[in-house]
Motif scaffolding. Structure first.
Motif, short mmCIF file in Angstrom:
data_model
loop_
_atom_site.label_atom_id
_atom_site.label_comp_id
_atom_site.label_asym_id
_atom_site.label_seq_id
_atom_site.Cartn_x
_atom_site.Cartn_y
_atom_site.Cartn_z
N ARG A 73 0.75 -1.25 0.09
CA ARG A 73 0.07 -0.05 -0.05
C ARG A 73 1.11 1.30 0.01
NH1 ARG A 73 -4.33 -0.49 4.04
NH2 ARG A 73 -5.53 -1.38 2.31
N ALA A 122 -4.66 -6.41 -9.84
CA ALA A 122 -5.31 -6.90 -8.70
C ALA A 122 -4.60 -6.73 -7.62
CB ALA A 122 -5.43 -8.42 -9.06
N ASP A 123 -3.13 -6.92 -7.56
CA ASP A 123 -2.38 -6.72 -6.59
C ASP A 123 -2.57 -5.18 -5.98
OD1 ASP A 123 -1.77 -9.23 -6.34
OD2 ASP A 123 0.32 -9.05 -7.36
N LEU A 125 -4.85 -3.00 -6.46
CA LEU A 125 -6.19 -2.53 -5.99
C LEU A 125 -6.56 -3.37 -4.77
CD1 LEU A 125 -8.02 -2.92 -9.21
CD2 LEU A 125 -7.48 -0.93 -8.21
N GLU A 126 -5.97 -4.44 -4.47
CA GLU A 126 -6.45 -5.26 -3.12
C GLU A 126 -5.43 -4.80 -2.04
OE1 GLU A 126 -7.25 -9.72 -2.62
OE2 GLU A 126 -5.24 -9.39 -3.15
#
Length: 127
Positions: A73, A122-123, A125-126
């Motif tokens: 993040r 995907a990584d 966003l997740e």
């Protein structure tokens, strides 16, 4: 109830350790995690009960107070930059969809690029 931060947790081994606010280390077995939780990150704050186990203090019925910091993040792209990536991915997916409607799978090189891009997005966003 005592509180502390997860020092480390290994989901494959099913245990880890908590560093309590009082400065002690407490064993954290998978059975002490809240229902449905299978993994916790280092730095996650927990509230837990303590019982004396075979190898010293052991956490019982832990409750997550706050999640630990996420390296992904902290290093992920800005939303404006991700918008461009997602738009490009949509174009690739549209081309693949058109190809599939014609009865053909995308060429291997194109399919690999699309799959890699999907995983990366995907990584991001997740995180």
């Amino acid at each position: 109830m005592p509180t502390g931060k997860v020092k480390f947790y290994d989901s494959t081994k099913g245990f880890g350790f908590i560093h309590t606010d009082e400065g002690h280390e407490v064993h954290l077995p998978a059975s002490a995690l809240p229902e449905g939780v299978t993994e916790v990150r280092a730095g996650t704050r927990l509230e837990f009960g303590v019982a004396e186990g075979r190898r010293g203090p052991q956490a019982l019925s832990a409750r997550i107070l706050s999640d630990g910091p996420s390296v992904v993040r902290a290093t992920r792209r800005k939303p404006q930059d991700m918008a461009v990536v997602v738009e490009d991915l949509i174009k690739w997916m549209d081309m693949a969809s058109n190809s599939l409607r014609k009865g053909k799978y995308p060429q291997k090189a194109q399919a690999e690029k699309i799959a890699m891009a999907l995983r990366k997005v995907a990584d991001e966003l997740e995180a």
